[in-house]
Design an enzyme around this catalytic site. Structure first.
Site, PDB file in Angstrom:
ATOM      1  N   ASN A 162       0.860  -1.189   0.000  1.00  0.00           N
ATOM      2  CA  ASN A 162       0.000   0.000   0.000  1.00  0.00           C
ATOM      3  C   ASN A 162       0.891   1.232   0.000  1.00  0.00           C
ATOM      4  O   ASN A 162       1.502   1.559   1.011  1.00  0.00           O
ATOM      5  CB  ASN A 162      -0.899  -0.039   1.250  1.00  0.00           C
ATOM      6  CG  ASN A 162      -1.719   1.222   1.409  1.00  0.00           C
ATOM      7  OD1 ASN A 162      -1.808   2.043   0.500  1.00  0.00           O
ATOM      8  ND2 ASN A 162      -2.320   1.395   2.581  1.00  0.00           N
ATOM      9  N   LYS A 178       0.041   4.294  -0.199  1.00  0.00           N
ATOM     10  CA  LYS A 178      -0.584   5.488   0.391  1.00  0.00           C
ATOM     11  C   LYS A 178      -0.395   6.670  -0.559  1.00  0.00           C
ATOM     12  O   LYS A 178      -0.408   6.474  -1.771  1.00  0.00           O
ATOM     13  CB  LYS A 178      -0.016   5.729   1.794  1.00  0.00           C
ATOM     14  CG  LYS A 178      -0.061   4.438   2.641  1.00  0.00           C
ATOM     15  CD  LYS A 178       0.184   4.621   4.090  1.00  0.00           C
ATOM     16  CE  LYS A 178       0.052   3.264   4.797  1.00  0.00           C
ATOM     17  NZ  LYS A 178       0.165   3.340   6.251  1.00  0.00           N
ATOM     18  N   HIS A 188      -9.235   1.265   5.381  1.00  0.00           N
ATOM     19  CA  HIS A 188      -7.925   1.428   6.020  1.00  0.00           C
ATOM     20  C   HIS A 188      -8.077   2.391   7.199  1.00  0.00           C
ATOM     21  O   HIS A 188      -8.866   3.334   7.138  1.00  0.00           O
ATOM     22  CB  HIS A 188      -6.908   1.967   5.004  1.00  0.00           C
ATOM     23  CG  HIS A 188      -5.512   1.932   5.529  1.00  0.00           C
ATOM     24  ND1 HIS A 188      -5.016   2.871   6.406  1.00  0.00           N
ATOM     25  CD2 HIS A 188      -4.499   1.049   5.321  1.00  0.00           C
ATOM     26  CE1 HIS A 188      -3.766   2.562   6.712  1.00  0.00           C
ATOM     27  NE2 HIS A 188      -3.432   1.463   6.076  1.00  0.00           N
ATOM     28  N   GLU A 246      -6.425   4.796   8.152  1.00  0.00           N
ATOM     29  CA  GLU A 246      -6.231   6.215   7.805  1.00  0.00           C
ATOM     30  C   GLU A 246      -7.494   6.783   7.161  1.00  0.00           C
ATOM     31  O   GLU A 246      -7.805   7.963   7.329  1.00  0.00           O
ATOM     32  CB  GLU A 246      -5.006   6.362   6.889  1.00  0.00           C
ATOM     33  CG  GLU A 246      -3.710   6.147   7.667  1.00  0.00           C
ATOM     34  CD  GLU A 246      -2.575   5.534   6.871  1.00  0.00           C
ATOM     35  OE1 GLU A 246      -2.628   5.552   5.624  1.00  0.00           O
ATOM     36  OE2 GLU A 246      -1.626   5.030   7.505  1.00  0.00           O
ATOM     37  N   GLU A 277      -4.893  -4.869  10.872  1.00  0.00           N
ATOM     38  CA  GLU A 277      -3.853  -3.846  11.002  1.00  0.00           C
ATOM     39  C   GLU A 277      -4.056  -3.084  12.314  1.00  0.00           C
ATOM     40  O   GLU A 277      -4.819  -2.102  12.344  1.00  0.00           O
ATOM     41  CB  GLU A 277      -3.918  -2.857   9.837  1.00  0.00           C
ATOM     42  CG  GLU A 277      -3.633  -3.457   8.485  1.00  0.00           C
ATOM     43  CD  GLU A 277      -3.062  -2.410   7.513  1.00  0.00           C
ATOM     44  OE1 GLU A 277      -1.991  -2.662   6.967  1.00  0.00           O
ATOM     45  OE2 GLU A 277      -3.688  -1.359   7.325  1.00  0.00           O
ATOM     46  N   GLY A 324       3.184   2.222  10.685  1.00  0.00           N
ATOM     47  CA  GLY A 324       4.159   3.304  10.515  1.00  0.00           C
ATOM     48  C   GLY A 324       4.965   3.620  11.762  1.00  0.00           C
ATOM     49  O   GLY A 324       5.611   4.662  11.842  1.00  0.00           O
ATOM     50  N   SER A 373       3.975  -2.283  10.176  1.00  0.00           N
ATOM     51  CA  SER A 373       5.438  -2.400  10.331  1.00  0.00           C
ATOM     52  C   SER A 373       5.988  -3.748   9.862  1.00  0.00           C
ATOM     53  O   SER A 373       6.931  -4.281  10.460  1.00  0.00           O
ATOM     54  CB  SER A 373       5.860  -2.099  11.774  1.00  0.00           C
ATOM     55  OG  SER A 373       5.516  -0.764  12.106  1.00  0.00           O
TER      56      SER A 373
HETATM   57  P1  13P Z   1       3.500   0.293   7.574  1.00  0.00           P
HETATM   58  O1  13P Z   1       3.957  -0.986   6.934  1.00  0.00           O
HETATM   59  O2  13P Z   1       4.256   1.499   7.091  1.00  0.00           O
HETATM   60  O3  13P Z   1       3.446   0.176   9.061  1.00  0.00           O
HETATM   61  O4  13P Z   1       1.984   0.546   7.079  1.00  0.00           O
HETATM   62  C1  13P Z   1       1.057  -0.478   7.192  1.00  0.00           C
HETATM   63  C2  13P Z   1      -0.158  -0.091   6.455  1.00  0.00           C
HETATM   64  O5  13P Z   1      -0.856   0.830   6.824  1.00  0.00           O
HETATM   65  C3  13P Z   1      -0.493  -0.836   5.239  1.00  0.00           C
HETATM   66  O6  13P Z   1      -1.773  -0.566   4.817  1.00  0.00           O
END
Ligand code: 13P
Length: 260
Positions: A12, A14, A103, A105, A175, A181, A218
Site C-alpha cells: 500500500n 498510500k 484502512h 487512515e 492492522e 508506521g 510495520s
Molecule cells: P507500515 O507498513 O508502514 O506500518 O503501514 C502499514 C499499512 O498501513 C499498510 O496498509
C-alpha cells in the site's frame, strides 16, 4: 486445502509516487521477482494512488508481470454527483482487480465508518473486485482490553452485509493502528491469535477455509517469516517497506520461503 489460501503480499503506497516513480518501481520489482521461483510466488498486489493506476496497469501488461493492482479506496455508488470520488464502475473499467477498503487512515481522517466500509465491500464484490477489508484496534482500545470487541464489531459489520458465497472472495487485513508506521510490529503469536479470531467470525457466516486474512503494521523482511509462519496469517499488507522495490522484494522472498 493447503493451497486454498494462497499467500498475499500487498504494498500500500498510500499518498506516495508520481506516475513515473510508479512505473519505474514496477519495472524494477519485475526484474527482481523474475529470479524467484514462480511456483512459490504469493499473490503480489500493488496499491498505487488513483493517478498512477492506469499507468501501472499498462506497465504490468507490457511486462507480462503477474502483479495485481488495487485501488486504495473507492466510493460505493456507481456514479452520481459526488465530486472527487472514484466509483467501482470506473475501477472495473480500468481492469483494477482489487481494492483496499476501510484502512485506518480512511477511518481516522476521512470519516469512514463500519457502515460505509460494508457498503463499499458489497459494491466491490458486485463488480468482481476483490476487497481487502482493513480492521484494527487503536492503542487505547488495546490497553483497555477492547481489542477483540473492536475487531468483532468491525468484521461483523461487513460479514452481515455479504452472502456466504462471497466469503472466499474477500480478504481481511488485521492492522492494529498502533503498529502502522511506528516500527512497532505486533508480536507474531498475538497477530495470529487475532487473525484466527477473525477467521472464526467468518466461519459463523459460512465456509471460512478460503478467506485470506493478512497482517499489516510495520511488516519488514526481517519479521515476515515469523508472521507468515503462523497458522492463520496468509500474508502481509505492507506500507513503508513497499515503497522501494528492494525492500518489497525482500518481503516477497521471505514469504516464498515460509509458505513454499
Ligand atoms: P507500515 O507498513 O508502514 O506500518 O503501514 C502499514 C499499512 O498501513 C499498510 O496498509
Amino acid at each position: 486445502m493447503a493451497n486454498a489460501r494462497r499467500p498475499v503480499i500487498a504494498g500500500n503506497w498510500k499518498m506516495f509516487k508520481t506516475t513515473h516513480e510508479a512505473t519505474t518501481f514496477v519495472e524494477s520489482l519485475w526484474q527482481k521477482v523474475q529470479s524467484l521461483n514462480s511456483a512459490e510466488l504469493p499473490d503480489i498486489v500493488i496499491c498505487p494512488p488513483f493517478t498512477a493506476l492506469a499507468s501501472v496497469q499498462t506497465c504490468i501488461a507490457k511486462l507480462g508481470a503477474p502483479f495485481l493492482v488495487a485501488a486504495q479506496t473507492m466510493e460505493s455508488r456507481d456514479n452520481g454527483a459526488y465530486t472527487g470520488e472514484i466509483s467501482p464502475l470506473m475501477l472495473a473499467d480500468l481492469g483494477i482487480q482489487w481494492v483496499v477498503l476501510g484502512h485506518s487512515e480512511r477511518r481516522q481522517y476521512f470519516n469512514e465508518t463500519d457502515e460505509t466500509v460494508a457498503q463499499k465491500t458489497v459494491a466491490a464484490l458486485k463488480h468482481g473486485i476483490t476487497p481487502i477489508v482493513c480492521v484494527g484496534e487503536q492503542l487505547m482500545e488495546r490497553e483497555n482490553g477492547l481489542t477483540d470487541a473492536v475487531i468483532e464489531q468491525q468484521v461483523r459489520a461487513v460479514l452481515t452485509q455479504i452472502s456466504a458465497a462471497d466469503l472466499p472472495s474477500i480478504v481481511i487485513a488485521y492492522e492494529p493502528v498502533w503498529a502502522i508506521g511506528t516500527g512497532k510490529v505486533c508480536e507474531a503469536p498475538e497477530a495470529n491469535r487475532v487473525c484466527a479470531l477473525i477467521r472464526h467470525f467468518v466461519s459463523e457466516y459460512g465456509d471460512a477455509k478460503q478467506t485470506r486474512v493478512l497482517y499489516g503494521g510495520s511488516v519488514k523482511a526481517d519479521n515476515t517469516q515469523a508472521l507468515m509462519g503462523q497458522s492463520d496469517i496468509d500474508g502481509g499488507l505492507v506500507g513503508g517497506a513497499s515503497l522501494e522495490a528492494e525492500s518489497f522484494v525482500g518481503i516477497i522472498k521471505q514469504a516464498c520461503l515460509v509458505k513454499a
